[in-house]
Design a protein around this motif. Sequence first.
Motif, mmCIF file in Angstrom:
data_model
loop_
_atom_site.group_PDB
_atom_site.id
_atom_site.type_symbol
_atom_site.label_atom_id
_atom_site.label_comp_id
_atom_site.label_asym_id
_atom_site.label_seq_id
_atom_site.Cartn_x
_atom_site.Cartn_y
_atom_site.Cartn_z
ATOM 1 N N ASP A 60 0.655 -1.143 -0.003
ATOM 2 C CA ASP A 60 0.024 0.015 -0.048
ATOM 3 C C ASP A 60 0.775 1.392 0.039
ATOM 4 O OD1 ASP A 60 -2.261 -1.562 -0.040
ATOM 5 O OD2 ASP A 60 -2.323 -1.326 2.350
ATOM 6 N N PRO A 61 0.233 2.249 -0.551
ATOM 7 C CA PRO A 61 1.109 3.494 -0.510
ATOM 8 C C PRO A 61 0.923 4.491 0.901
ATOM 9 C CG PRO A 61 -1.015 3.973 -1.820
ATOM 10 C CD PRO A 61 -0.753 2.395 -1.405
ATOM 11 N N VAL A 62 2.288 4.933 1.204
ATOM 12 C CA VAL A 62 2.015 5.809 2.424
ATOM 13 C C VAL A 62 2.070 7.210 1.976
ATOM 14 C CG1 VAL A 62 3.198 6.244 4.307
ATOM 15 C CG2 VAL A 62 3.408 4.081 3.535
ATOM 16 N N GLY A 63 1.524 8.150 2.842
ATOM 17 C CA GLY A 63 1.724 9.512 2.422
ATOM 18 C C GLY A 63 1.059 10.579 3.542
ATOM 19 N N THR A 71 -5.397 20.878 7.620
ATOM 20 C CA THR A 71 -4.516 20.122 8.729
ATOM 21 C C THR A 71 -4.047 18.969 8.050
ATOM 22 O OG1 THR A 71 -5.780 21.024 10.679
ATOM 23 C CG2 THR A 71 -4.906 19.084 10.667
ATOM 24 N N THR A 72 -2.809 18.485 8.152
ATOM 25 C CA THR A 72 -2.234 17.366 7.532
ATOM 26 C C THR A 72 -2.090 16.416 8.678
ATOM 27 O OG1 THR A 72 -0.996 18.874 5.983
ATOM 28 C CG2 THR A 72 -0.366 16.727 6.280
ATOM 29 N N LEU A 73 -2.231 15.284 8.231
ATOM 30 C CA LEU A 73 -2.076 14.113 8.861
ATOM 31 C C LEU A 73 -0.942 13.228 8.210
ATOM 32 C CD1 LEU A 73 -5.665 12.404 9.965
ATOM 33 C CD2 LEU A 73 -4.121 14.113 11.483
ATOM 34 N N SER A 74 0.044 12.906 9.226
ATOM 35 C CA SER A 74 1.381 12.328 8.386
ATOM 36 C C SER A 74 1.249 10.812 8.585
ATOM 37 C CB SER A 74 2.534 12.718 8.964
ATOM 38 O OG SER A 74 2.717 14.099 8.712
ATOM 39 N N ASN A 75 1.981 9.820 7.911
ATOM 40 C CA ASN A 75 2.286 8.547 8.182
ATOM 41 C C ASN A 75 0.690 7.945 7.881
ATOM 42 O OD1 ASN A 75 4.764 8.411 8.854
ATOM 43 N ND2 ASN A 75 4.272 9.190 11.100
ATOM 44 N N GLN A 129 -6.278 3.746 13.307
ATOM 45 C CA GLN A 129 -4.966 3.959 13.979
ATOM 46 C C GLN A 129 -4.238 2.496 14.110
ATOM 47 O OE1 GLN A 129 -4.611 6.663 17.030
ATOM 48 N NE2 GLN A 129 -2.574 7.516 16.247
ATOM 49 N N VAL A 130 -3.137 2.082 13.610
ATOM 50 C CA VAL A 130 -2.430 0.934 13.789
ATOM 51 C C VAL A 130 -1.103 0.974 14.056
ATOM 52 C CG1 VAL A 130 -4.216 -0.535 12.412
ATOM 53 C CG2 VAL A 130 -2.087 0.303 11.459
ATOM 54 N N THR A 131 -0.280 0.235 14.584
ATOM 55 C CA THR A 131 0.920 -0.011 14.726
ATOM 56 C C THR A 131 1.760 -1.074 13.868
ATOM 57 O OG1 THR A 131 0.693 0.994 16.869
ATOM 58 C CG2 THR A 131 2.977 0.060 16.475
ATOM 59 N N ILE A 132 2.700 -0.581 13.148
ATOM 60 C CA ILE A 132 3.357 -1.735 12.379
ATOM 61 C C ILE A 132 4.797 -1.431 12.597
ATOM 62 C CG2 ILE A 132 3.498 -2.520 9.809
ATOM 63 C CD1 ILE A 132 0.862 -1.372 9.108
ATOM 64 N N ASN A 133 5.337 -2.477 12.830
ATOM 65 C CA ASN A 133 6.890 -2.534 13.284
ATOM 66 C C ASN A 133 7.161 -1.369 14.121
ATOM 67 O OD1 ASN A 133 7.202 -4.846 11.558
ATOM 68 N ND2 ASN A 133 7.415 -3.612 9.849
ATOM 69 N N GLY A 134 6.339 -0.957 15.024
ATOM 70 C CA GLY A 134 6.702 -0.178 16.008
ATOM 71 C C GLY A 134 6.490 1.457 15.682
ATOM 72 N N THR A 136 3.321 4.150 14.232
ATOM 73 C CA THR A 136 1.871 4.295 14.181
ATOM 74 C C THR A 136 1.521 4.792 12.879
ATOM 75 O OG1 THR A 136 1.856 4.724 16.642
ATOM 76 C CG2 THR A 136 0.113 5.432 15.359
ATOM 77 N N TYR A 137 0.575 4.357 12.314
ATOM 78 C CA TYR A 137 0.003 4.931 10.903
ATOM 79 C C TYR A 137 -1.658 5.090 11.198
ATOM 80 C CZ TYR A 137 4.049 3.069 8.452
ATOM 81 O OH TYR A 137 5.524 2.716 8.402
ATOM 82 N N TYR A 138 -2.180 6.101 10.106
ATOM 83 C CA TYR A 138 -3.346 5.923 10.060
ATOM 84 C C TYR A 138 -3.782 5.213 8.728
ATOM 85 C CZ TYR A 138 -3.726 9.826 13.344
ATOM 86 O OH TYR A 138 -3.543 10.617 14.510
ATOM 87 N N ILE A 139 -4.480 4.192 8.792
ATOM 88 C CA ILE A 139 -5.170 3.421 7.668
ATOM 89 C C ILE A 139 -6.458 4.021 6.984
ATOM 90 C CG2 ILE A 139 -5.466 1.241 6.880
ATOM 91 C CD1 ILE A 139 -2.738 1.338 7.992
ATOM 92 N N ILE A 140 -6.210 4.439 5.760
ATOM 93 C CA ILE A 140 -7.567 4.863 5.219
ATOM 94 C C ILE A 140 -8.175 3.607 4.554
ATOM 95 C CG2 ILE A 140 -8.459 5.929 3.103
ATOM 96 C CD1 ILE A 140 -6.344 8.112 3.197
ATOM 97 N N GLU A 141 -9.271 3.305 4.934
ATOM 98 C CA GLU A 141 -10.108 2.064 4.448
ATOM 99 C C GLU A 141 -10.613 2.524 3.306
ATOM 100 O OE1 GLU A 141 -9.490 -0.741 5.820
ATOM 101 O OE2 GLU A 141 -8.525 -0.202 7.817
#
Length: 249
Positions: A60-63, A71-75, A129-134, A136-141
């Motif tokens: 999946d792409p990250v951005g 307002t900007t959400l990262s990761n 919000q999930v944690t992957i390999n330490g 934290t990301y926001y996942i767009i479903e």
Amino acid sequence: MGGVRLVWYVVVVALAVAVVALILILHTAHQAPVQYVGSPNGFEGFVPSGQTVNYNGHTDPVGDLILNNGTTLSNVIWNGQYAGTIIQNHNQIVQLNNQFVGQTDPVNNQQYVPLQDFYVIKGQVPVQQVTINGQTYYIIEANSINPGYIAGFYTYDKWVPNFVVAMNTPGAIPERLPGNSPVYNWTNTTGTLVYETHLYQHYGPDFTGGYVLVPPNNPIIPYGTIYIYPGGASFTNFIVPQQIYNPSG
């Protein structure tokens, strides 16, 4: 002996079921509930960075996710429909930037600038919000978003936040430029950008340039569109602008 084997079989199955249940419980414990960000009637923009992550067996792409108020959400990870398309389109934009940025626009004699693709969602965006390999990301479903509420665009990379905010500004109007528009001759980034969006469309089969977003009392923002089937039904006025831009009017 048959009875003993049966007992051991039942015990083994019970233990296996218990282990699976425990794994599911632990997995769920690391998953925050889905929340909705942005405005119900606004536009939010996902801006791929070029990074990818493996999530649930998919690349999946990250951005960043730019909300309607700037307002900007990262990761942020885009998961689901169009993930592969976004990666492909972004790679193509990067290749074109590497090829053309620094060369000279033959019309206004200014240097080309780096462009950026981004993907706009109409309405609130479901994220988890999930944690992957330490990390934290926001996942767009994305699979839970109506395809008609998703559309792709590209513009000068530094103006993407301005574009998203302008889309949410009352009175902002998407317009198109005729081939003889004097804007092409402007010796600034705007003049360069209108020509450059056309240039990129010759190399990207799903790219179409030559449009401008005209906010009230703010500079125009040239842009192009990226066709993503079957998305974009709610963006007709941005994808196929009806008005022609008149810089003197």
